[in-house]
Design an enzyme around this catalytic site. Structure first.
Site, PDB file in Angstrom:
ATOM      1  N   ASP A   1      31.231  33.809  42.292  1.00  0.00           N
ATOM      2  CA  ASP A   1      32.106  33.167  41.706  1.00  0.00           C
ATOM      3  C   ASP A   1      33.546  32.815  42.446  1.00  0.00           C
ATOM      4  O   ASP A   1      33.854  33.278  43.398  1.00  0.00           O
ATOM      5  CB  ASP A   1      32.438  33.963  40.267  1.00  0.00           C
ATOM      6  CG  ASP A   1      33.702  35.142  40.817  1.00  0.00           C
ATOM      7  OD1 ASP A   1      33.239  35.915  41.514  1.00  0.00           O
ATOM      8  OD2 ASP A   1      34.594  35.138  40.012  1.00  0.00           O
TER       9      ASP A   1
ATOM     10  N   ASP B   1      31.637  41.828  52.081  1.00  0.00           N
ATOM     11  CA  ASP B   1      32.940  40.827  52.598  1.00  0.00           C
ATOM     12  C   ASP B   1      33.649  41.995  53.776  1.00  0.00           C
ATOM     13  O   ASP B   1      33.427  41.970  55.007  1.00  0.00           O
ATOM     14  CB  ASP B   1      33.779  40.335  51.532  1.00  0.00           C
ATOM     15  CG  ASP B   1      34.788  39.320  52.133  1.00  0.00           C
ATOM     16  OD1 ASP B   1      35.073  39.486  53.150  1.00  0.00           O
ATOM     17  OD2 ASP B   1      35.378  38.549  51.202  1.00  0.00           O
TER      18      ASP B   1
ATOM     19  N   ARG C   1      29.043  30.691  39.186  1.00  0.00           N
ATOM     20  CA  ARG C   1      27.910  31.629  39.214  1.00  0.00           C
ATOM     21  C   ARG C   1      26.507  31.159  38.964  1.00  0.00           C
ATOM     22  O   ARG C   1      25.762  31.508  39.530  1.00  0.00           O
ATOM     23  CB  ARG C   1      28.288  32.878  38.363  1.00  0.00           C
ATOM     24  CG  ARG C   1      29.309  33.782  38.720  1.00  0.00           C
ATOM     25  CD  ARG C   1      29.299  34.969  37.765  1.00  0.00           C
ATOM     26  NE  ARG C   1      30.710  35.692  37.684  1.00  0.00           N
ATOM     27  CZ  ARG C   1      31.053  36.721  38.708  1.00  0.00           C
ATOM     28  NH1 ARG C   1      30.403  36.810  39.914  1.00  0.00           N
ATOM     29  NH2 ARG C   1      32.148  37.345  38.361  1.00  0.00           N
TER      30      ARG C   1
ATOM     31  N   GLU D   1      23.380  44.074  46.552  1.00  0.00           N
ATOM     32  CA  GLU D   1      24.707  43.513  46.517  1.00  0.00           C
ATOM     33  C   GLU D   1      24.468  42.023  46.577  1.00  0.00           C
ATOM     34  O   GLU D   1      23.355  41.671  47.267  1.00  0.00           O
ATOM     35  CB  GLU D   1      25.746  44.003  47.378  1.00  0.00           C
ATOM     36  CG  GLU D   1      26.783  45.019  46.917  1.00  0.00           C
ATOM     37  CD  GLU D   1      27.854  44.587  46.122  1.00  0.00           C
ATOM     38  OE1 GLU D   1      27.796  43.448  45.689  1.00  0.00           O
ATOM     39  OE2 GLU D   1      28.814  45.190  46.028  1.00  0.00           O
TER      40      GLU D   1
ATOM     41  N   LYS E   1      29.507  39.131  55.451  1.00  0.00           N
ATOM     42  CA  LYS E   1      30.452  38.582  56.600  1.00  0.00           C
ATOM     43  C   LYS E   1      30.832  39.097  57.763  1.00  0.00           C
ATOM     44  O   LYS E   1      30.385  40.184  57.806  1.00  0.00           O
ATOM     45  CB  LYS E   1      31.634  38.172  55.553  1.00  0.00           C
ATOM     46  CG  LYS E   1      31.559  37.145  54.498  1.00  0.00           C
ATOM     47  CD  LYS E   1      32.747  37.148  53.546  1.00  0.00           C
ATOM     48  CE  LYS E   1      33.720  36.187  54.279  1.00  0.00           C
ATOM     49  NZ  LYS E   1      34.809  35.851  53.382  1.00  0.00           N
TER      50      LYS E   1
ATOM     51  N   VAL F   1      32.540  31.317  49.671  1.00  0.00           N
ATOM     52  CA  VAL F   1      31.278  30.858  49.153  1.00  0.00           C
ATOM     53  C   VAL F   1      31.148  31.033  47.553  1.00  0.00           C
ATOM     54  O   VAL F   1      31.671  31.985  47.324  1.00  0.00           O
ATOM     55  CB  VAL F   1      30.132  31.704  49.915  1.00  0.00           C
ATOM     56  CG1 VAL F   1      29.975  31.146  51.362  1.00  0.00           C
ATOM     57  CG2 VAL F   1      30.217  33.018  49.847  1.00  0.00           C
TER      58      VAL F   1
ATOM     59  N   LYS G   1      29.094  41.572  38.682  1.00  0.00           N
ATOM     60  CA  LYS G   1      28.377  40.726  38.306  1.00  0.00           C
ATOM     61  C   LYS G   1      27.656  39.960  39.286  1.00  0.00           C
ATOM     62  O   LYS G   1      26.602  39.253  38.869  1.00  0.00           O
ATOM     63  CB  LYS G   1      29.084  39.632  37.409  1.00  0.00           C
ATOM     64  CG  LYS G   1      29.940  40.411  36.229  1.00  0.00           C
ATOM     65  CD  LYS G   1      30.837  39.232  35.520  1.00  0.00           C
ATOM     66  CE  LYS G   1      31.878  39.973  34.965  1.00  0.00           C
ATOM     67  NZ  LYS G   1      32.992  38.874  34.621  1.00  0.00           N
ATOM     68  N   GLY G   2      28.302  39.882  40.465  1.00  0.00           N
ATOM     69  CA  GLY G   2      27.719  38.802  41.461  1.00  0.00           C
ATOM     70  C   GLY G   2      26.159  39.099  41.747  1.00  0.00           C
ATOM     71  O   GLY G   2      25.426  37.964  42.334  1.00  0.00           O
TER      72      GLY G   2
END
Ligand code: PRP
Length: 214
Positions: free
Chosen positions: A158, A102, A164, A98, A130, A152, A42-43
């Site tokens: 989230d 990470d 969000r 995206e 990252k 973050v 969902k990000g």
């Protein structure tokens, strides 16, 4: 969110400015080609919506939802598809969108999966990256901000499904995830306090540490 927020890392204005720059680059790179944007739920909802509107190219949009098995805050690299694409990407130019890379494990799996479907081309655009992502084989063609290692939130990202809808990227105060029994970021002290304009092709910031892989 008050005391839960430690710092504002990337303001709404800076987000829009950088997304505009990425869109201009993508417009130039895909001129005269039809592009399919694939957002990873969902990000990536916020960056997908703003990037799509900043592009001049006519684009198609589709979505995938994936879940990474892991400890809750860290990706394991074993990924399950929760929602697959609606369309066939064979012979198409695909750009995966995206919110954050990470560990890079999710993206690495996703790229291999999509590549096996025979797209004409496949590239990745990530709003945030990252340092740990550099240790994987994931090639991210378009990076919004290289950020340091911190937790973050906001602009799609989230913590336990919260935050969000913040219009900026911020760092989460350690007491929030500590109270939930969460793992501290690998290097909370490295969480940057402000974007670093000197960062190559992007702007620095902080990043998810304990996870934005929640
Ligand atoms: C986040 C993010 C990436 C992934 C990155 O998704 O959107 O997909 O984690 O982590 P990695 O590089 O360590 O694999 P998450 O699983 O938290 O789901 P969400 O987008 O629904 O929040």
């Amino acid at each position: 969110m008050g005391a839960d927020l430690e710092d504002v890392l990337i303001t709404p204005e800076r987000l829009q400015q950088r997304i505009g720059e990425l869109a201009a680059q993508i417009d130039a790179d895909y001129a005269d080609r039809e592009l399919l944007l694939v957002g990873v739920l969902k990000g990536a909802v916020m960056v997908m919506a703003d990037l799509a509107r900043a592009l001049r190219l006519p684009v198609h949009m589709d979505w995938m939802a994936v879940s990474s098995y892991g400890s809750g805050t860290k990706s394991s690299g074993v990924v399950r598809i929760l929602k697959d694409l609606d369309c066939d990407i064979t012979g198409r130019h695909v750009l995966v969108v995206e919110d954050i890379v990470d560990s890079g494990l999710t993206l690495s799996w996703l790229v291999r999966n999509l590549q096996s479907r025979g797209p004409a081309s496949l590239r990745v655009c990530a709003l945030l990256r990252k340092p740990s992502a550099a240790r994987t084989d994931v090639d991210v063609a378009y990076v919004g901000f290289d950020i340091a290692d911190a937790f973050v939130i906001g602009y799609g990202l989230d913590y336990a499904e919260r935050y969000r809808n913040l219009p900026f990227i911020g760092t989460l105060a350690p007491h929030v995830y500590a109270a939930d029994g969460g793992t501290a970021p690998e290097s909370t002290a490295a969480a940057s306090k402000a974007p670093d304009p000197a960062a190559a092709g992007s702007t620095g910031a902080g990043s998810t540490g304990a996870g934005n892989t929640s």
